[in-house]
Design a protein around this motif. Structure first.
Motif, PDB file in Angstrom:
ATOM      1  N   TRP A  73      -2.926  19.700 -49.733  1.00 47.72           N
ATOM      2  CA  TRP A  73      -2.970  18.239 -49.668  1.00 47.72           C
ATOM      3  C   TRP A  73      -4.009  17.777 -48.657  1.00 47.72           C
ATOM      4  O   TRP A  73      -4.613  16.705 -48.829  1.00 47.72           O
ATOM      5  N   TYR A 123       3.301   8.907 -46.749  1.00 48.30           N
ATOM      6  CA  TYR A 123       2.122   8.292 -46.127  1.00 48.30           C
ATOM      7  C   TYR A 123       1.723   9.161 -44.930  1.00 48.30           C
ATOM      8  O   TYR A 123       2.426   9.216 -43.925  1.00 48.30           O
ATOM      9  N   ARG A 124       0.573   9.830 -45.026  1.00 54.51           N
ATOM     10  CA  ARG A 124       0.142  10.714 -43.936  1.00 54.51           C
ATOM     11  C   ARG A 124      -1.372  10.730 -43.758  1.00 54.51           C
ATOM     12  O   ARG A 124      -1.897  11.583 -43.050  1.00 54.51           O
ATOM     13  N   THR A 125      -2.057   9.810 -44.422  1.00 60.83           N
ATOM     14  CA  THR A 125      -3.489   9.665 -44.234  1.00 60.83           C
ATOM     15  C   THR A 125      -3.829   8.179 -44.331  1.00 60.83           C
ATOM     16  O   THR A 125      -2.926   7.336 -44.415  1.00 60.83           O
ATOM     17  N   GLU A 158      -5.650   6.674 -52.066  1.00 60.32           N
ATOM     18  CA  GLU A 158      -4.389   7.050 -52.716  1.00 60.32           C
ATOM     19  C   GLU A 158      -3.820   8.277 -52.006  1.00 60.32           C
ATOM     20  O   GLU A 158      -4.509   9.279 -51.835  1.00 60.32           O
ATOM     21  N   GLN A 159      -2.567   8.184 -51.611  1.00 62.44           N
ATOM     22  CA  GLN A 159      -1.946   9.276 -50.868  1.00 62.44           C
ATOM     23  C   GLN A 159      -1.779  10.510 -51.762  1.00 62.44           C
ATOM     24  O   GLN A 159      -1.314  10.391 -52.902  1.00 62.44           O
ATOM     25  N   CYS A 164       5.183  12.166 -52.020  1.00 65.20           N
ATOM     26  CA  CYS A 164       3.904  11.588 -51.607  1.00 65.20           C
ATOM     27  C   CYS A 164       4.109  10.752 -50.338  1.00 65.20           C
ATOM     28  O   CYS A 164       4.109   9.527 -50.386  1.00 65.20           O
ATOM     29  N   ALA A 207      -6.872  15.150 -49.450  1.00 64.70           N
ATOM     30  CA  ALA A 207      -7.006  13.905 -48.692  1.00 64.70           C
ATOM     31  C   ALA A 207      -8.418  13.750 -48.145  1.00 64.70           C
ATOM     32  O   ALA A 207      -9.004  12.661 -48.216  1.00 64.70           O
ATOM     33  N   ARG A 235      -6.596  12.525 -40.895  1.00 65.52           N
ATOM     34  CA  ARG A 235      -6.247  11.402 -40.035  1.00 65.52           C
ATOM     35  C   ARG A 235      -7.364  11.022 -39.054  1.00 65.52           C
ATOM     36  O   ARG A 235      -7.141  10.226 -38.153  1.00 65.52           O
ATOM     37  N   ASP A 276       2.829   9.708 -39.279  1.00 62.86           N
ATOM     38  CA  ASP A 276       2.577  11.045 -39.800  1.00 62.86           C
ATOM     39  C   ASP A 276       3.889  11.677 -40.262  1.00 62.86           C
ATOM     40  O   ASP A 276       4.933  11.501 -39.617  1.00 62.86           O
ATOM     41  N   THR A 333      -4.534   4.480 -45.368  1.00 66.55           N
ATOM     42  CA  THR A 333      -3.923   3.740 -46.472  1.00 66.55           C
ATOM     43  C   THR A 333      -4.945   3.204 -47.462  1.00 66.55           C
ATOM     44  O   THR A 333      -4.566   2.746 -48.542  1.00 66.55           O
ATOM     45  N   CYS A 365      -6.244   7.417 -37.957  1.00 65.71           N
ATOM     46  CA  CYS A 365      -5.196   6.851 -38.809  1.00 65.71           C
ATOM     47  C   CYS A 365      -3.972   6.484 -37.972  1.00 65.71           C
ATOM     48  O   CYS A 365      -3.484   7.294 -37.168  1.00 65.71           O
TER      49      CYS A 365
END
Length: 238
Positions: A209, A176-178, A183-184, A174, A213, A75, A101, A180, A97
């Motif tokens: 992960w 959304y945590r990084t 690809e997550q 999957c 990422a 992030r 989160d 956009t 980011c």
């Protein structure tokens, strides 16, 4: 009288050294005054694309190369210069980011359904979870059968009929945590349901992960800034 007093005060400021047993001592503590260097204020943005645009636009203004792009975590990305003549660095930009989160743990049934539809990339297991949660009879609660390995819940099937539905112990999701722009990354989660229709999701990949990422973010910059990297003006690292 004033002259003597002034001379005395001046003498107090004089640095005197003494040789004692072969060692040199000073009666004043010396402090080095650093050279003043004008440095830019670090600019914060929210996207990887903004970092690419800033680097491409302002690279010609840089005096020291290379410029480093460091993927600090999934992030955050920091951009800084190499060392200058006084061994200092310019902290140029950072990308933070702003995507929501993911928070592991327990959530209410309605909250879980909303999150699955809005904060997760749709896949086979999000569809499975949405179907499972839609059939849980929350008003009467749920009955769970748990042997420590697998779990079943008593869910509603129709208006009156109830049946025991097996629950996957692990699901691949999957969220959304990084950033956009990439690809997550998918990862495994332990799925738990309690008697109050609460839904528990707990990360079960050991943090792999995060590494994936960071690798994808680094790949993004390596593709977007390929020319600058090739000539040695930019270095991307994790």
């Amino acid at each position: 009288m004033l002259k003597e007093a002034f001379q005395y005060l001046v003498s107090l400021k004089e640095n005197k050294t003494y040789e004692i047993h072969g060692d040199t001592y000073s009666d004043h503590e010396l402090v080095r005054i650093p050279v003043n260097v004008d440095r830019p204020n670090e600019l914060e943005v929210n996207g990887l694309d903004s970092i690419v645009k800033l680097v491409r636009t302002e690279l010609e203004m840089m005096e020291n190369f290379p410029v480093f792009i460091r993927v600090s975590d999934p992030r955050r990305v920091n951009v800084f210069s190499t060392l200058d003549t006084v061994m200092g660095r310019d902290r140029l930009y950072c990308a933070v980011c702003d995507a929501p989160d993911f928070r592991e743990g327990w959530r209410e049934q309605e909250e879980a359904i909303i999150q699955l539809r809005s904060a997760f990339v749709p896949n086979e297991d999000t569809a499975y979870l949405l179907d499972l949660l839609s059939r849980i009879h929350k008003e009467e609660g749920v009955t769970t059968v748990d042997n420590g390995v697998s779990q079943s819940v008593e869910a509603r099937a129709g208006v009156q009929l109830k049946q025991m539905v097996p629950v996957k112990p692990r699901v691949t999701l999957c969220p959304y945590r990084t950033f956009t722009e990439i690809e997550q990354p998918e990862s495994e989660f332990i799925l738990r349901l309690n008697e109050n229709a609460g839904v528990g999701l707990f990360e079960a990949d050991g943090g792999r992960w995060r590494l994936e990422a960071k690798r994808r973010i680094a790949d993004y910059f390596e593709k977007k800034l390929a020319k600058e990297i090739e000539v040695g003006y930019v270095v991307v690292m994790m």
